[in-house]
Design a protein around this motif. Sequence first.
Motif, PDB file in Angstrom:
ATOM      1  N   PRO A  40     172.275 -60.439  76.705  1.00 53.52           N
ATOM      2  CA  PRO A  40     171.649 -60.486  78.029  1.00 53.52           C
ATOM      3  C   PRO A  40     171.121 -61.872  78.407  1.00 53.52           C
ATOM      4  N   PRO A  49     173.370 -61.051  82.929  1.00 56.00           N
ATOM      5  CA  PRO A  49     173.317 -59.593  82.980  1.00 56.00           C
ATOM      6  C   PRO A  49     174.649 -58.886  82.767  1.00 56.00           C
ATOM      7  N   LEU A  97     172.498 -50.288  81.903  1.00 59.16           N
ATOM      8  CA  LEU A  97     171.171 -50.917  81.822  1.00 59.16           C
ATOM      9  C   LEU A  97     170.470 -50.587  80.514  1.00 59.16           C
ATOM     10  N   ARG A 100     172.036 -52.565  77.679  1.00 58.77           N
ATOM     11  CA  ARG A 100     171.679 -53.986  77.754  1.00 58.77           C
ATOM     12  C   ARG A 100     170.205 -54.191  77.399  1.00 58.77           C
ATOM     13  N   ASP A 101     169.336 -53.350  77.958  1.00 57.69           N
ATOM     14  CA  ASP A 101     167.905 -53.496  77.708  1.00 57.69           C
ATOM     15  C   ASP A 101     167.539 -53.232  76.252  1.00 57.69           C
ATOM     16  N   GLU A 104     168.065 -56.734  74.818  1.00 58.57           N
ATOM     17  CA  GLU A 104     166.991 -57.604  75.306  1.00 58.57           C
ATOM     18  C   GLU A 104     166.763 -57.314  76.786  1.00 58.57           C
ATOM     19  N   PRO A 105     165.608 -56.800  77.128  1.00 59.34           N
ATOM     20  CA  PRO A 105     165.336 -56.502  78.540  1.00 59.34           C
ATOM     21  C   PRO A 105     165.316 -57.770  79.392  1.00 59.34           C
ATOM     22  N   LEU A 106     165.926 -57.665  80.567  1.00 60.63           N
ATOM     23  CA  LEU A 106     165.920 -58.787  81.504  1.00 60.63           C
ATOM     24  C   LEU A 106     164.908 -58.584  82.626  1.00 60.63           C
ATOM     25  N   GLY A 107     164.334 -57.389  82.704  1.00 61.46           N
ATOM     26  CA  GLY A 107     163.368 -57.122  83.762  1.00 61.46           C
ATOM     27  C   GLY A 107     164.006 -56.971  85.129  1.00 61.46           C
ATOM     28  N   THR A 108     165.278 -56.575  85.153  1.00 63.60           N
ATOM     29  CA  THR A 108     165.992 -56.379  86.405  1.00 63.60           C
ATOM     30  C   THR A 108     166.781 -55.082  86.343  1.00 63.60           C
ATOM     31  N   THR A 109     167.023 -54.498  87.501  1.00 63.95           N
ATOM     32  CA  THR A 109     167.851 -53.294  87.556  1.00 63.95           C
ATOM     33  C   THR A 109     169.277 -53.629  87.968  1.00 63.95           C
ATOM     34  N   SER A 111     172.919 -54.392  87.199  1.00 67.93           N
ATOM     35  CA  SER A 111     173.807 -54.204  86.054  1.00 67.93           C
ATOM     36  C   SER A 111     175.050 -55.063  86.258  1.00 67.93           C
TER      37      SER A 111
END
Length: 162
Positions: A40, A49, A97, A100-101, A104-109, A111
Amino acid sequence: MVDRADLEVVARQIGREPRGVLEIAYRCPDGAPGVVKTAPKLPDGTPFPTLYYLTHPTLTAAASRLETTGLMREMTSRLQADPSLASAYRRAHESYLAERDAIEPLGTTFSGGGMPERVKCLHVLIAHSLAKGPGVNPLGDEAVALLAAEPGTAPLIAGQWR
Protein backbone atom coordinates in the motif's frame (compact mmCIF):
# COMPACT_ATOMS: atom_id res chain seq x y z
CA MET A 1 10.16 -12.40 -0.42
CA VAL A 2 9.64 -12.22 -4.16
CA ASP A 3 12.12 -14.18 -6.24
CA ARG A 4 14.60 -11.88 -7.99
CA ALA A 5 14.06 -13.71 -11.29
CA ASP A 6 10.34 -12.90 -11.11
CA LEU A 7 11.11 -9.24 -10.44
CA GLU A 8 13.39 -9.20 -13.48
CA VAL A 9 10.59 -10.63 -15.64
CA VAL A 10 8.12 -8.07 -14.27
CA ALA A 11 10.64 -5.28 -14.98
CA ARG A 12 10.84 -6.41 -18.61
CA GLN A 13 7.05 -6.68 -18.78
CA ILE A 14 6.35 -3.17 -17.52
CA GLY A 15 9.46 -1.48 -18.89
CA ARG A 16 10.76 -0.23 -15.55
CA GLU A 17 11.91 -1.47 -12.16
CA PRO A 18 8.86 -2.69 -10.22
CA ARG A 19 8.23 -1.03 -6.87
CA GLY A 20 6.69 -2.39 -3.71
CA VAL A 21 6.02 -5.89 -5.06
CA LEU A 22 4.90 -8.23 -2.27
CA GLU A 23 4.18 -11.30 -4.38
CA ILE A 24 3.26 -12.62 -7.78
CA ALA A 25 -0.52 -12.74 -7.36
CA TYR A 26 -1.32 -14.50 -10.64
CA ARG A 27 0.78 -16.59 -12.96
CA CYS A 28 -0.23 -17.36 -16.49
CA PRO A 29 -0.49 -21.08 -17.29
CA ASP A 30 3.04 -20.96 -18.73
CA GLY A 31 4.34 -19.70 -15.36
CA ALA A 32 4.95 -16.10 -16.40
CA PRO A 33 3.89 -13.41 -13.93
CA GLY A 34 0.60 -11.81 -14.92
CA VAL A 35 -0.35 -9.80 -11.82
CA VAL A 36 1.66 -8.51 -8.89
CA LYS A 37 0.39 -7.65 -5.44
CA THR A 38 1.92 -4.39 -4.29
CA ALA A 39 2.44 -2.79 -0.91
CA PRO A 40 0.00 0.00 0.00
CA LYS A 41 3.01 2.30 0.33
CA LEU A 42 6.01 2.26 -1.95
CA PRO A 43 9.48 1.95 -0.43
CA ASP A 44 9.81 5.75 -0.36
CA GLY A 45 6.55 6.05 1.62
CA THR A 46 4.38 7.19 -1.29
CA PRO A 47 0.83 5.80 -0.97
CA PHE A 48 0.06 3.27 -3.70
CA PRO A 49 -3.55 2.14 -3.30
CA THR A 50 -3.49 -0.22 -6.31
CA LEU A 51 -3.12 -3.56 -4.54
CA TYR A 52 -3.18 -5.66 -7.73
CA TYR A 53 -1.29 -4.53 -10.82
CA LEU A 54 -1.58 -6.18 -14.23
CA THR A 55 1.93 -6.75 -15.62
CA HIS A 56 1.80 -9.15 -18.56
CA PRO A 57 2.08 -6.97 -21.69
CA THR A 58 -0.36 -9.04 -23.74
CA LEU A 59 -2.99 -8.90 -21.00
CA THR A 60 -2.33 -5.20 -20.45
CA ALA A 61 -2.76 -4.47 -24.17
CA ALA A 62 -5.95 -6.54 -24.27
CA ALA A 63 -7.35 -4.65 -21.27
CA SER A 64 -6.56 -1.39 -23.06
CA ARG A 65 -8.38 -2.61 -26.17
CA LEU A 66 -11.43 -3.54 -24.08
CA GLU A 67 -11.43 -0.06 -22.59
CA THR A 68 -11.80 1.44 -26.07
CA THR A 69 -15.01 -0.51 -26.79
CA GLY A 70 -17.32 1.34 -24.42
CA LEU A 71 -17.40 -1.63 -22.05
CA MET A 72 -16.64 0.50 -18.98
CA ARG A 73 -19.52 2.85 -19.75
CA GLU A 74 -21.86 -0.11 -20.29
CA MET A 75 -20.74 -1.75 -17.04
CA THR A 76 -21.23 1.51 -15.13
CA SER A 77 -24.76 1.80 -16.54
CA ARG A 78 -25.51 -1.74 -15.44
CA LEU A 79 -24.27 -0.93 -11.93
CA GLN A 80 -26.78 1.90 -11.71
CA ALA A 81 -29.64 -0.28 -13.00
CA ASP A 82 -28.92 -3.61 -11.26
CA PRO A 83 -28.91 -3.52 -7.43
CA SER A 84 -27.67 -7.11 -7.21
CA LEU A 85 -24.67 -6.36 -9.42
CA ALA A 86 -24.00 -3.13 -7.54
CA SER A 87 -24.08 -5.03 -4.24
CA ALA A 88 -21.64 -7.68 -5.49
CA TYR A 89 -19.33 -4.98 -6.84
CA ARG A 90 -19.46 -3.16 -3.49
CA ARG A 91 -18.49 -6.42 -1.75
CA ALA A 92 -15.51 -6.71 -4.12
CA HIS A 93 -14.50 -3.16 -3.19
CA GLU A 94 -14.84 -3.89 0.54
CA SER A 95 -12.82 -7.10 0.19
CA TYR A 96 -10.11 -5.21 -1.70
CA LEU A 97 -9.94 -2.53 1.02
CA ALA A 98 -9.88 -5.07 3.84
CA GLU A 99 -7.04 -6.99 2.22
CA ARG A 100 -5.02 -3.84 1.55
CA ASP A 101 -5.66 -2.41 5.01
CA ALA A 102 -4.56 -5.68 6.61
CA ILE A 103 -1.14 -5.04 5.06
CA GLU A 104 -1.02 -1.34 5.88
CA PRO A 105 -3.96 1.03 6.26
CA LEU A 106 -3.87 4.08 4.02
CA GLY A 107 -6.74 5.88 5.72
CA THR A 108 -8.72 6.07 2.49
CA THR A 109 -11.73 4.28 1.06
CA PHE A 110 -10.31 4.48 -2.47
CA SER A 111 -9.65 1.01 -3.79
CA GLY A 112 -9.17 0.98 -7.53
CA GLY A 113 -10.76 0.66 -10.91
CA GLY A 114 -13.60 2.99 -9.94
CA MET A 115 -15.01 0.64 -7.32
CA PRO A 116 -17.61 0.72 -5.92
CA GLU A 117 -19.61 3.32 -7.88
CA ARG A 118 -18.32 3.01 -11.44
CA VAL A 119 -15.91 1.25 -13.76
CA LYS A 120 -12.90 3.44 -14.42
CA CYS A 121 -10.04 1.00 -15.15
CA LEU A 122 -10.40 -2.52 -16.49
CA HIS A 123 -6.71 -3.18 -15.85
CA VAL A 124 -7.31 -3.03 -12.08
CA LEU A 125 -10.52 -5.07 -12.22
CA ILE A 126 -8.91 -7.75 -14.39
CA ALA A 127 -5.86 -7.88 -12.11
CA HIS A 128 -8.12 -8.20 -9.05
CA SER A 129 -10.12 -11.04 -10.60
CA LEU A 130 -7.06 -12.92 -11.84
CA ALA A 131 -5.41 -12.61 -8.42
CA LYS A 132 -8.44 -13.64 -6.37
CA GLY A 133 -10.14 -16.05 -8.77
CA PRO A 134 -13.70 -16.14 -10.04
CA GLY A 135 -16.53 -14.98 -7.80
CA VAL A 136 -14.90 -12.04 -6.00
CA ASN A 137 -15.22 -9.18 -8.51
CA PRO A 138 -18.17 -9.65 -10.88
CA LEU A 139 -17.13 -7.02 -13.43
CA GLY A 140 -13.50 -8.08 -13.34
CA ASP A 141 -14.72 -11.64 -13.91
CA GLU A 142 -16.70 -10.50 -16.96
CA ALA A 143 -13.65 -8.77 -18.41
CA VAL A 144 -11.45 -11.82 -17.76
CA ALA A 145 -14.03 -14.04 -19.47
CA LEU A 146 -13.87 -11.76 -22.52
CA LEU A 147 -10.07 -12.10 -22.55
CA ALA A 148 -10.33 -15.87 -22.14
CA ALA A 149 -12.43 -15.96 -25.33
CA GLU A 150 -9.83 -14.08 -27.42
CA PRO A 151 -7.27 -16.23 -29.27
CA GLY A 152 -4.38 -13.91 -28.37
CA THR A 153 -5.08 -13.84 -24.64
CA ALA A 154 -6.79 -17.18 -24.04
CA PRO A 155 -3.48 -19.01 -23.46
CA LEU A 156 -2.67 -16.54 -20.65
CA ILE A 157 -5.88 -17.17 -18.70
CA ALA A 158 -6.00 -20.15 -16.34
CA GLY A 159 -8.55 -22.88 -16.99
CA GLN A 160 -10.83 -21.76 -14.15
CA TRP A 161 -12.06 -18.95 -16.41
CA ARG A 162 -13.27 -21.15 -19.26
